[in-house]
Scaffold this active site. Structure first.
Site, short mmCIF file in Angstrom:
data_model
loop_
_atom_site.label_atom_id
_atom_site.label_comp_id
_atom_site.label_asym_id
_atom_site.label_seq_id
_atom_site.Cartn_x
_atom_site.Cartn_y
_atom_site.Cartn_z
N HIS A 1 0.81 -1.22 0.00
CA HIS A 1 0.00 0.00 0.00
C HIS A 1 0.84 1.27 0.00
O HIS A 1 1.63 1.50 0.91
CB HIS A 1 -0.91 0.02 1.23
CG HIS A 1 -2.05 0.97 1.09
ND1 HIS A 1 -3.24 0.64 0.49
CD2 HIS A 1 -2.17 2.28 1.45
CE1 HIS A 1 -4.05 1.69 0.49
NE2 HIS A 1 -3.42 2.70 1.07
N ASP B 1 0.20 5.56 -1.09
CA ASP B 1 -0.77 6.56 -1.54
C ASP B 1 -0.14 7.68 -2.36
O ASP B 1 -0.70 8.77 -2.46
CB ASP B 1 -1.48 7.17 -0.32
CG ASP B 1 -2.67 6.34 0.12
OD1 ASP B 1 -3.55 6.10 -0.72
OD2 ASP B 1 -2.70 5.91 1.28
N GLU C 1 -8.82 1.59 -2.93
CA GLU C 1 -8.99 1.67 -1.48
C GLU C 1 -10.38 2.24 -1.14
O GLU C 1 -10.56 3.44 -1.04
CB GLU C 1 -7.89 2.54 -0.85
CG GLU C 1 -7.94 2.49 0.66
CD GLU C 1 -6.84 3.30 1.33
OE1 GLU C 1 -6.29 4.20 0.69
OE2 GLU C 1 -6.56 3.02 2.51
N HIS D 1 -13.30 2.23 3.04
CA HIS D 1 -12.29 3.12 3.63
C HIS D 1 -12.89 3.59 4.96
O HIS D 1 -13.36 2.74 5.73
CB HIS D 1 -11.92 4.27 2.68
CG HIS D 1 -10.73 5.02 3.18
ND1 HIS D 1 -10.82 6.25 3.74
CD2 HIS D 1 -9.43 4.67 3.25
CE1 HIS D 1 -9.61 6.65 4.16
NE2 HIS D 1 -8.75 5.71 3.87
N HIS E 1 -9.12 -1.35 7.08
CA HIS E 1 -10.18 -0.33 7.21
C HIS E 1 -11.58 -0.90 7.43
O HIS E 1 -12.52 -0.14 7.66
CB HIS E 1 -10.26 0.60 5.99
CG HIS E 1 -9.15 1.61 5.91
ND1 HIS E 1 -9.07 2.70 6.73
CD2 HIS E 1 -8.08 1.69 5.07
CE1 HIS E 1 -8.00 3.41 6.41
NE2 HIS E 1 -7.37 2.82 5.41
N HIS F 1 -2.70 -2.92 4.69
CA HIS F 1 -1.93 -2.04 5.58
C HIS F 1 -2.62 -1.92 6.94
O HIS F 1 -3.40 -1.02 7.20
CB HIS F 1 -1.69 -0.66 4.94
CG HIS F 1 -2.94 0.09 4.55
ND1 HIS F 1 -3.91 -0.43 3.72
CD2 HIS F 1 -3.38 1.34 4.87
CE1 HIS F 1 -4.88 0.46 3.56
NE2 HIS F 1 -4.59 1.54 4.26
N ASP G 1 2.15 2.20 3.65
CA ASP G 1 1.22 3.34 3.69
C ASP G 1 1.94 4.67 3.57
O ASP G 1 1.47 5.69 4.08
CB ASP G 1 0.35 3.30 4.97
CG ASP G 1 -0.98 4.03 4.77
OD1 ASP G 1 -1.29 4.42 3.63
OD2 ASP G 1 -1.70 4.24 5.77
#
Ligand code: ZN
Length: 416
Positions: free
Chosen positions: A46, A48, A145, A172, A218, A239, A309
């Protein structure tokens, strides 16, 4: 005089050794970590970074050089320095886009991943476990995600798969109409949804059928347990970390870790300092390594991967500020007695095993579907006989499928 000279010599030797001995141990641990990572380059679950590309550059790649960008935790030089061999780029759109423009925004994020990975020679877009194994560059994979990205449409999910998406996180920080998130009170979407609804269960089955990895980071515990019960293939947490070490709702409790072990899935441990440390001021590599040790104790090292992450959150443990720092974690785990086979699993092999199983499950499913079509339309007696051989243990399920599939194909050819 002689005695004084000997004492001075001894002191001098002690000073040298007190400097050299720890230094040479340190160095050899570091070298072992690097050698290991050269051999088993990291597959990270993961990152972003592409969200940052939208925020900072409105996805205009011509405005930025990704090799040396330093406003983010990630750039290409740092990925290489961190021995990253494959990266799941998170395609994330805000929960506030739910029921509005989430699908368009998701498509735009998929587009920027594809443009990025096609325009730098360091990167290569891949869609299969074999693609990761064959790649000598940094293999790019796409993960969505948040289930709000499909707008409650299985057709949209299937089209994402066709575009190369290989995992979807079911939620999420907001509930969707069909799945419950671990975050409470951030958004007010569908507050009465608990776990997975009937449609949520269909989403999981469709992901199994497509060969898309089911990501449970999540999600609420009810959602995670329901998905683990329904999924016929291993699942991932892309993650997350251990709830017993830090009781944050983003982390995975021991009973779910045990369920994950049975499912043969993996938890890719996150470096997000807030999720690791529960408000403690000092968060360092040792804090992170405690999560690895605990998960190993509960679920075994074969259930562990890494999902940093980076560029998704602000705070990381000291010494792990960006994507070049992964070797420091491996060094710490070596120091704690993790062996090389366990660490190669954590870096790469565990994820590859899960991905292959998810892909194989699809081929078994399609053979089964073919067999069912054939059975229903043509040759029930042979099919029933093959089934009975399977039930009596005379054929393994794989051989049973293969025989059925083969005869089915032959039968199909013979039919007008
Ligand atoms: Zn996240």
């Amino acid at each position: 005089m002689e005695m004084m000279r000997n004492t001075a010599k001894l002191l001098w030797l002690l000073m040298i050794f007190s400097d050299i001995v720890p230094f040479s141990c340190e160095k050899s641990m570091r070298e072992r970590a690097i050698e290991l990572m050269q051999d088993a380059r990291l597959i990270d679950g993961h990152n972003d970074f592409v969200l940052q590309l939208r925020i900072l550059y409105q996805n205009r790649l011509s405005r930025v050089n990704l090799r040396e960008l330093n406003r983010t935790h990630t750039n290409l030089v740092k990925l290489q320095a961190g021995y990253v061999g494959a990266q799941f780029w998170s395609v994330y759109v805000l929960c506030s886009a739910q029921n509005k423009d989430a699908v368009r925004l998701t498509l735009e994020q998929i587009d920027v991943v594809k443009r990025m990975c096609n325009s730098y020679e360091e990167l290569e877009l891949v869609m299969t476990s074999q693609g990761i194994s064959d790649s000598r560059r940094i293999a790019c994979l796409i993960g969505i995600e948040g289930g709000h990205s499909i707008d409650s449409s299985l057709a949209t999910l299937r089209m994402y798969y066709d575009l190369g998406v290989r995992y979807m996180t079911l939620t999420h920080s907001c509930n969707t109409p069909w799945s419950e998130s671990s975050s409470k009170g951030i958004h007010n979407f569908y507050p009465s949804v608990i776990g997975l609804t009937a449609f949520g269960q269909e989403v999981v089955k469709e992901m199994n059928r497509l060969g898309m990895l089911i990501d449970l980071s999540h999600t609420s515990y009810s959602t995670a347990k329901a998905a683990l019960n329904i999924s016929k293939a291993p699942v991932i947490f892309s993650h997350s970390s251990a709830f017993s070490v830090c009781n944050h709702s983003r982390n995975v409790p021991d009973d779910i870790l045990q369920q994950l072990k049975k499912n043969k899935g993996i938890i890719m441990v996150t470096f997000n300092a807030d999720v690791l440390a529960c408000g403690r001021k000092v968060v360092n590599i040792s804090t992170l390594a405690d999560h690895f040790d605990h998960i190993k104790e509960i679920a075994g090292s074969e259930s562990i991967g890494i999902g940093g992450d980076y560029d998704g959150v602000e705070r990381f443990p000291e010494g792990l500020q960006d994507v070049s720092k992964y070797p420091s974690l491996i060094e710490e785990l070596l120091r704690r007695g993790w062996n090389e086979t366990e660490l190669k699993g954590v870096l790469r092999e565990n994820f590859l095993r899960v991905f292959r199983e998810v892909e194989n499950h699809t081929s078994v499913t399609s053979k089964w579907n073919h067999f069912m079509v054939w059975r229903n339309c043509g040759c029930p007696s042979i099919a029933v006989w093959l089934c009975s051989l399977g039930q009596e243990g005379m054929l393994t399920p794989a051989n049973q499928f293969n025989s059925c599939h083969g005869i089915g194909l032959l039968f199909k050819r013979l039919l007008p």
